[in-house]
Scaffold this motif. Structure first.
Motif, PDB file in Angstrom:
ATOM      1  N   GLN A 118      21.007 114.312  45.980  1.00  0.00           N
ATOM      2  CA  GLN A 118      20.087 115.227  45.321  1.00  0.00           C
ATOM      3  C   GLN A 118      18.660 114.971  45.813  1.00  0.00           C
ATOM      4  O   GLN A 118      18.149 113.859  45.696  1.00  0.00           O
ATOM      5  CB  GLN A 118      20.136 115.030  43.807  1.00  0.00           C
ATOM      6  CG  GLN A 118      19.387 116.081  43.010  1.00  0.00           C
ATOM      7  CD  GLN A 118      20.039 117.453  43.119  1.00  0.00           C
ATOM      8  OE1 GLN A 118      19.704 118.220  44.012  1.00  0.00           O
ATOM      9  NE2 GLN A 118      20.959 117.736  42.219  1.00  0.00           N
ATOM     10  N   LYS A 126      14.728 114.618  46.024  1.00  0.00           N
ATOM     11  CA  LYS A 126      13.714 114.242  45.038  1.00  0.00           C
ATOM     12  C   LYS A 126      12.381 114.933  45.313  1.00  0.00           C
ATOM     13  O   LYS A 126      11.484 114.892  44.463  1.00  0.00           O
ATOM     14  CB  LYS A 126      13.511 112.725  45.058  1.00  0.00           C
ATOM     15  CG  LYS A 126      14.771 111.914  44.735  1.00  0.00           C
ATOM     16  CD  LYS A 126      15.244 112.177  43.312  1.00  0.00           C
ATOM     17  CE  LYS A 126      16.366 111.234  42.903  1.00  0.00           C
ATOM     18  NZ  LYS A 126      17.608 111.441  43.650  1.00  0.00           N
ATOM     19  N   THR A 127      12.243 115.561  46.476  1.00  0.00           N
ATOM     20  CA  THR A 127      11.008 116.254  46.831  1.00  0.00           C
ATOM     21  C   THR A 127      11.347 117.602  47.456  1.00  0.00           C
ATOM     22  O   THR A 127      12.480 117.831  47.920  1.00  0.00           O
ATOM     23  CB  THR A 127      10.181 115.447  47.842  1.00  0.00           C
ATOM     24  OG1 THR A 127      10.902 115.372  49.087  1.00  0.00           O
ATOM     25  CG2 THR A 127       9.905 114.035  47.330  1.00  0.00           C
ATOM     26  N   ARG A 162      18.512 123.889  43.756  1.00  0.00           N
ATOM     27  CA  ARG A 162      18.980 122.529  43.470  1.00  0.00           C
ATOM     28  C   ARG A 162      20.492 122.424  43.606  1.00  0.00           C
ATOM     29  O   ARG A 162      21.232 123.296  43.158  1.00  0.00           O
ATOM     30  CB  ARG A 162      18.549 122.134  42.053  1.00  0.00           C
ATOM     31  CG  ARG A 162      19.100 120.794  41.575  1.00  0.00           C
ATOM     32  CD  ARG A 162      18.270 120.206  40.474  1.00  0.00           C
ATOM     33  NE  ARG A 162      18.182 121.061  39.300  1.00  0.00           N
ATOM     34  CZ  ARG A 162      18.926 120.889  38.206  1.00  0.00           C
ATOM     35  NH1 ARG A 162      19.852 119.951  38.166  1.00  0.00           N
ATOM     36  NH2 ARG A 162      18.744 121.660  37.157  1.00  0.00           N
ATOM     37  N   ILE A 166      10.779 121.798  44.289  1.00  0.00           N
ATOM     38  CA  ILE A 166      11.381 120.780  43.438  1.00  0.00           C
ATOM     39  C   ILE A 166      11.112 121.047  41.963  1.00  0.00           C
ATOM     40  O   ILE A 166      11.802 120.515  41.085  1.00  0.00           O
ATOM     41  CB  ILE A 166      10.855 119.378  43.840  1.00  0.00           C
ATOM     42  CG1 ILE A 166      11.847 118.283  43.430  1.00  0.00           C
ATOM     43  CG2 ILE A 166       9.463 119.135  43.291  1.00  0.00           C
ATOM     44  CD1 ILE A 166      13.149 118.321  44.154  1.00  0.00           C
ATOM     45  N   GLN A 190      12.428 117.259  51.078  1.00  0.00           N
ATOM     46  CA  GLN A 190      13.834 116.898  51.269  1.00  0.00           C
ATOM     47  C   GLN A 190      14.735 118.121  51.130  1.00  0.00           C
ATOM     48  O   GLN A 190      15.720 118.258  51.866  1.00  0.00           O
ATOM     49  CB  GLN A 190      14.230 115.821  50.265  1.00  0.00           C
ATOM     50  CG  GLN A 190      13.588 114.471  50.530  1.00  0.00           C
ATOM     51  CD  GLN A 190      13.889 113.456  49.451  1.00  0.00           C
ATOM     52  OE1 GLN A 190      14.407 113.797  48.368  1.00  0.00           O
ATOM     53  NE2 GLN A 190      13.562 112.195  49.696  1.00  0.00           N
ATOM     54  N   ARG A 191      14.410 119.012  50.210  1.00  0.00           N
ATOM     55  CA  ARG A 191      15.186 120.253  50.080  1.00  0.00           C
ATOM     56  C   ARG A 191      15.066 121.098  51.344  1.00  0.00           C
ATOM     57  O   ARG A 191      16.052 121.692  51.795  1.00  0.00           O
ATOM     58  CB  ARG A 191      14.709 121.059  48.874  1.00  0.00           C
ATOM     59  CG  ARG A 191      15.253 120.582  47.561  1.00  0.00           C
ATOM     60  CD  ARG A 191      15.008 121.588  46.459  1.00  0.00           C
ATOM     61  NE  ARG A 191      15.433 121.053  45.171  1.00  0.00           N
ATOM     62  CZ  ARG A 191      15.237 121.646  44.011  1.00  0.00           C
ATOM     63  NH1 ARG A 191      14.598 122.809  43.970  1.00  0.00           N
ATOM     64  NH2 ARG A 191      15.656 121.110  42.885  1.00  0.00           N
TER      65      ARG A 191
END
Length: 317
Positions: free
Chosen positions: A236, A238-239, A219, A265, A242-243
């Protein structure tokens, strides 16, 4: 004439004159001391009066006012252009935080230097004195820095990870007999500066299948919509997807040669390993052999190199 006839009387007269002179000097000294003490008391009284006036101009700090100030800090923190301007002005991120908090203190009526400092300190420590302020304090909510429970010599937790292809796996699937893991790399300047060192570390062991290298993306600590100070230009996630996208972009931009896995997440890796800020872990078999962290903002890899060389000596012998 009496002194000439009686020499001892002459000596007594001289002694009396000396005694009178000494008494006059002592009287003068005492007078000066009294004057100085009177001036000191007057100055102290003036200072006490000044401090009282300063205290009178500052509002009384109670829970209601503290909560109001913390909420106002959150409002200002979420103005991205404002925070980016503060960052561009230079200085460490904590300096920027304190500047923002001083502004909030003044906005809420604090005027004296003592009062402003007190208000800033209360904003910084609110979550430590009352749990109800934890969600209002960015220090408590977003601070990822901790040593964690896992220590060298203990078995390492086999937490779930996600590959850059989106496939789910476990940490053990990425590990060899010796695994060098670098944690909390991200698309910020300090990480980019270390890429060539990391690539060299791995390339010198390219012929050893027993040694594996792994970068884990976790994160964001300073995403633009969380605390945009000296951080990457990303929001940031959210899933997990996305990371993964951010980690892919980082790999392409940085040219890091290490395999990259992503903490989902749910933050299971983050909770178990406490990898922020920027840690190296070395796993030997199923045990943690080494855990390192920066010292004074600098991360040396001497211990990492030594651990790898020791393992190379073992397998070559």
């Amino acid at each position: 004439a009496r002194m000439q006839k009686n020499p001892s009387l002459a000596k007594d007269e001289k002694f009396l004159k000396l005694l009178q002179k000494a008494e006059a000097v002592e009287a003068m000294r005492l007078q000066q001391q009294n004057l100085l003490e009177a001036a000191g008391e007057s100055s102290k009284a003036a200072m006490d009066e000044s401090e009282m006036k300063e205290k009178e101009v500052d509002p009384k700090m109670d829970d209601a006012l503290l909560e109001k100030m913390l909420r106002r800090q959150e409002e200002l923190r979420k103005i991205l252009k404002r925070m980016e301007a503060c960052t561009a002005a230079g200085g460490e991120w904590l300096d920027v935080v304190q500047d923002l908090q001083r502004e909030v203190a003044i906005e809420h009526g604090f005027r004296s230097a003592i009062g402003i400092s007190f208000a800033v300190r209360r904003m910084q420590t609110a979550h430590t004195t009352d749990p109800k302020f934890a969600k209002l304090s960015v220090y408590a909510r977003e601070n990822l820095a901790e040593d964690g429970q896992l220590q060298p010599g203990e078995p390492w937790p086999n937490v779930p990870l996600v590959g850059l292809d989106g496939q789910r796996s476990y940490l053990k699937d990425w590990c060899g007999d010796l695994t060098v893991a670098v944690l909390d790399l991200g698309p910020d300047p300090p990480s980019a500066a270390a890429i060539h060192v990391l690539n060299d570390l791995r390339s010198r062991r390219s012929g050893l299948s027993q040694i594996r290298f792994l970068c884990v993306y976790i994160r964001e600590a300073h995403a633009r919509d969380v605390w945009p100070i000296d951080g990457p230009e990303v929001f940031q996630p959210k899933t997990t997807e996305q990371r993964v996208k951010i980690a892919l972009d980082f790999q392409h931009q940085s040219k890091l040669s290490w395999p990259i896995a992503v903490d989902g997440i749910e933050d299971e890796f983050l909770r178990e390993y406490a990898p922020w800020p920027f840690r190296f872990y070395i796993f030997r078999g199923r045990q943690l052999e080494l855990k390192s962290a920066p010292v004074d903002g600098t991360h040396r890899i001497d211990d990492i190199e030594e651990a790898i060389r020791n393992f190379e000596t073992t397998i070559s012998g």
